[in-house]
Design a protein around this motif. Structure first.
Motif: not given
Length: 410
Positions: A43, A47, A50-51, A82
């Motif tokens: 997870y 994240q 994604k960023e 998310t």
């Protein structure tokens, strides 16, 4: 986000927004880790990715034999919550149409619908643990085509559907060739070698593969994601052949990131993947240098992607193996704006739950040392010959271990 929040857009609609002459979109794939720590670490990586690269969509796989159904749904939900566009794999293995909610396709699709997950990869799947051959569940589906048809018949256009494509032929359609000189030029172009043996998807079998792919598209699939390959010429031929067959949907190349020598050898052997001679030679020459392997994985990935961009693909889809260094390196090398810092300190926790790779003959690590799998039961328990032990008179002990107590050697 709650179950009443805005659902994800369909991936096919996002692909359609690509501007002419722009770089391909980027997408990524993850698998469900075996441990709670692995899920937590995944997870965090999701994240960061994604960023850092803002993927067009993010896949999550469905373990062999439906072994990760609940966790796959959980991870897909987390992706959606998310900010990712979740693309959830679903296989037919051990899956009924209705009945037990944990084993029923209809229930899984309703759950996905509830959480706003609107993209499904429809697959037949690998054999269940302990089985050498794929078998349909009682009252279940016999192939991915059945799953595509079922989704369209029961859910209409509610879901975007992608299906698998095999530029070299499905592994089950690839045959050993006793006399390589008898192969046609097209058979040679997609052939592979392993342990001194030659394999290829024969022309008549390749035609059947293409006919079947056309059926999946005609039944309602929106686009194709390919099996991994390392020869971009084979992919180019596959795209041309799809167009000749009247398959005009987007074709997304599946790119396996080269992260480690054992894993590379394991996967290419399992899938009977064509490995260009120069690639194999380079991998063999640096096999004992883990960092050199990753660096070369970046270099070779950049080369492949540039060739694919010349062909004109809409999306570059990375099989990340739940890691980020090689994917980030490739994208940086291609001039993408990659933000953030790589952290693979948790790599040891990225072991797949319900993995299809733990099969007879596999090398595994156990609490008793390293060994070879002799048998796998239907519940995933493995009979392992512990080769790191040496008993009296040269005897080798055997252990029976539940699947959480052994891991594959990559």
């Amino acid at each position: 986000m709650s179950s009443n929040s805005e659902p994800n857009p369909k991936i096919i609609d996002l692909i359609a927004k690509k501007e002419a002459g722009s770089k391909p979109f980027v997408s990524i794939e993850f698998f469900p880790p075996r441990s709670d720590a692995g899920v937590k670490n995944l997870y965090a990586r999701m994240q960061r990715m994604k960023e850092s690269i803002n993927p067009l969509f993010s896949d999550v796989t469905w373990g062999a034999g439906g072994s990760t159904a609940d966790l796959t749904l959980e991870i897909a939900e987390h992706l959606k919550e998310t900010g990712h566009v979740a693309n959830m794999h679903m296989t037919c293995t051990n899956m009924e149409k209705d009945g037990d909610p944990k084993l029923a396709v209809h229930s899984a699709l309703k759950t996905a619908q509830k959480y706003g997950i609107r993209n499904i990869v429809a697959l037949r799947g690998d054999p269940a643990a302990g089985q050498d051959e794929w078998k349909a569940a009682d009252g279940g589906f016999t192939c991915a085509l059945d799953l595509v048809k079922y989704m369209r018949e029961n859910f209409g256009d509610e879901f975007g559907i992608s299906v698998a494509g095999y530029p070299e032929g499905h592994p089950n359609a690839i045959s050993e060739i006793e006399d390589p000189s008898t192969m046609s030029e097209s058979e040679k172009a997609r052939s592979s070698t392993c342990d001194g043996k030659t394999f290829t998807c024969k022309d008549e079998d390749y035609k059947k593969e293409m006919d079947y792919l056309k059926q999946k598209i005609d039944a309602g699939a929106d686009f194709i994601i390919t099996q991994m390959f390392f020869d971009t010429k084979v992919f180019g031929t596959f795209v041309d052949d799809c167009r000749k067959w009247g398959i005009n949907v987007p074709i997304v190349p599946g790119l396996m990131c080269i992260n480690a020598y054992p894993g590379f050898c394991k996967m290419t052997k399992f899938c009977k993947t064509r490995v260009p001679a120069e690639l194999q030679a380079k991998m063999d020459s640096i096999q004992d240098d883990a960092e050199a392997i990753k660096a070369f994985g970046v270099e070779y990935g950049i080369q492949m992607c540039r060739e694919l961009m010349e062909i004109g693909v809409d999306v570059l889809h990375f099989y990340t193996l739940n890691l980020e260094k090689v994917t980030f390196g490739i994208l940086k090398g291609l001039g993408y704006d990659v933000k953030g810092v790589v952290d693979e300190s948790d790599a040891s926790t990225m072991v797949a739950k319900g993995s299809a790779w733990a099969r007879v003959g596999d090398k595994v690590k156990t609490i008793y040392g390293s060994g070879t799998v002799q048998d796998v039961r239907s519940d995933g328990t493995a009979q392992v010959m512990i080769e790191s032990w040496s008993l009296a008179e040269g005897q080798t002990p055997t252990a029976f271990l539940q699947k959480e107590h052994y891991s594959k050697v990559f």
